[in-house]
Design an enzyme around this catalytic site. Structure first.
Site, PDB file in Angstrom:
ATOM      1  N   ARG A   1      -4.454   1.393  -3.819  1.00  0.00           N
ATOM      2  CA  ARG A   1      -3.776   1.579  -5.108  1.00  0.00           C
ATOM      3  C   ARG A   1      -4.696   1.145  -6.246  1.00  0.00           C
ATOM      4  O   ARG A   1      -4.805   1.825  -7.274  1.00  0.00           O
ATOM      5  CB  ARG A   1      -2.493   0.767  -5.110  1.00  0.00           C
TER       6      ARG A   1
ATOM      7  N   LYS B   1      17.608  -8.918   8.810  1.00  0.00           N
ATOM      8  CA  LYS B   1      19.024  -8.667   9.065  1.00  0.00           C
ATOM      9  C   LYS B   1      19.355  -7.185   9.138  1.00  0.00           C
ATOM     10  O   LYS B   1      20.135  -6.750   9.983  1.00  0.00           O
ATOM     11  CB  LYS B   1      19.879  -9.337   7.986  1.00  0.00           C
TER      12      LYS B   1
ATOM     13  N   HIS C   1      -3.231  -2.364  -0.091  1.00  0.00           N
ATOM     14  CA  HIS C   1      -2.885  -2.318  -1.506  1.00  0.00           C
ATOM     15  C   HIS C   1      -4.108  -2.035  -2.379  1.00  0.00           C
ATOM     16  O   HIS C   1      -3.971  -1.561  -3.509  1.00  0.00           O
ATOM     17  CB  HIS C   1      -2.232  -3.635  -1.931  1.00  0.00           C
TER      18      HIS C   1
ATOM     19  N   TYR D   1      -6.081  -4.809 -14.588  1.00  0.00           N
ATOM     20  CA  TYR D   1      -7.395  -4.174 -14.469  1.00  0.00           C
ATOM     21  C   TYR D   1      -8.341  -4.569 -15.595  1.00  0.00           C
ATOM     22  O   TYR D   1      -9.210  -3.790 -15.993  1.00  0.00           O
ATOM     23  CB  TYR D   1      -7.212  -2.653 -14.401  1.00  0.00           C
TER      24      TYR D   1
ATOM     25  N   HIS E   1       3.919   0.976 -13.484  1.00  0.00           N
ATOM     26  CA  HIS E   1       4.020  -0.357 -14.074  1.00  0.00           C
ATOM     27  C   HIS E   1       5.056  -0.349 -15.195  1.00  0.00           C
ATOM     28  O   HIS E   1       5.245   0.666 -15.879  1.00  0.00           O
ATOM     29  CB  HIS E   1       2.673  -0.797 -14.645  1.00  0.00           C
TER      30      HIS E   1
ATOM     31  N   ARG F   1       2.466   2.911  -4.086  1.00  0.00           N
ATOM     32  CA  ARG F   1       2.580   1.709  -3.268  1.00  0.00           C
ATOM     33  C   ARG F   1       2.809   2.103  -1.814  1.00  0.00           C
ATOM     34  O   ARG F   1       3.315   3.183  -1.511  1.00  0.00           O
ATOM     35  CB  ARG F   1       3.737   0.837  -3.753  1.00  0.00           C
TER      36      ARG F   1
END
Length: 245
Positions: free
Chosen positions: A175, A87, A172, A208, A198, A57
């Site tokens: 990936r 923050k 992404h 997929y 996963h 990722r």
């Protein structure tokens, strides 16, 4: 009703929205080659090699540190990811699931790209001297701080796609490219799941599923080839099936 009491949960009457899955747009083998050849002189070439070669990722790539790269064993260990919040700014967190903490074997092209990247980074470090912020990151920005994911896409990834004459895809999708290329080579879904991190192999197959029809055809072709070899080895007469014997 005035007392705030109801006899049934009105939320049960509401249809929950269906999740909208973004379309997957992975590179094919030829597009992958064009992209990596275009990126070869880019400062982040090794990052793109890892993205395609491991399926990591974006947050995992940007959170990767040198102690988690084992050049001798040829693996990277995923132990943290780079996250940003209004923050707290940049910070590091562990992967969301136990499966996210994993080791990934590197293909040779990605391992060599990392070696070259390491040498180039050491030269950058010498050039900057005391200004170098030693946080151990494999892919910091040009001033040695954690890299902003938006800047990575706008200043590096999208310009490379344009230079290569390739369609604009999401980061992404690199990936997804890693996964679909593995599936197209007949890799076991369990192995793909472990490389991607996963939680379950079912999740991998769901994401997929678009690849599966091609895999079904490949499986049928393999059986045909096996049947032909077996028939020839048994000396079956042309046009006569051994199943009819």
């Amino acid at each position: 009703m005035r007392l705030g009491l109801v006899v049934r949960n009105v939320a049960d009457m509401v249809d929950s929205p269906s999740p909208q899955h973004k379309e997957i747009q992975p590179f094919g083998p030829e597009q992958m080659t064009i992209f990596l050849e275009t990126a070869e002189e880019n400062r982040l070439y090794a990052l793109y090699c890892l993205a395609i070669g491991t399926g990591m990722r974006q947050s995992e790539l940007l959170g990767l540190t040198w102690p988690d790269v084992d050049f001798e064993a040829g693996v990277v260990r995923i132990r943290q990811q780079l996250v940003w919040s209004p923050k707290r700014g940049f910070s590091f967190s562990e992967p969301k699931t136990a499966k996210g903490r994993r080791s990934i074997a590197l293909p040779a092209f990605a391992l060599e790209a990392l070696r070259q990247h390491r040498r180039a980074q050491l030269q950058e470090r010498l050039a900057l001297g005391p200004a170098w912020e030693d946080n151990g990151l494999v892919f910091p920005n040009a001033i040695c701080k954690p890299m902003d994911r938006g800047n990575l896409v706008r200043r590096s990834f999208h310009p490379l796609l344009a230079k290569a004459g390739l369609p604009r895809i999401r980061f992404h999708d690199l990936r997804h490219t890693a996964a679909t290329l593995l599936f197209s080579q007949g890799e076991n879904p369990k192995v793909v799941q472990e490389r991607l991190g996963h939680a379950t192999v079912g999740m991998t197959l769901d994401v997929y599923s678009h690849v599966l029809p091609n895999l079904q055809r490949q499986a049928a072709a393999k059986l045909d080839a096996l049947f032909k070899v077996q028939s020839e080895s048994e000396g079956v007469n042309e046009g006569v099936s051994p199943l009819a014997r």
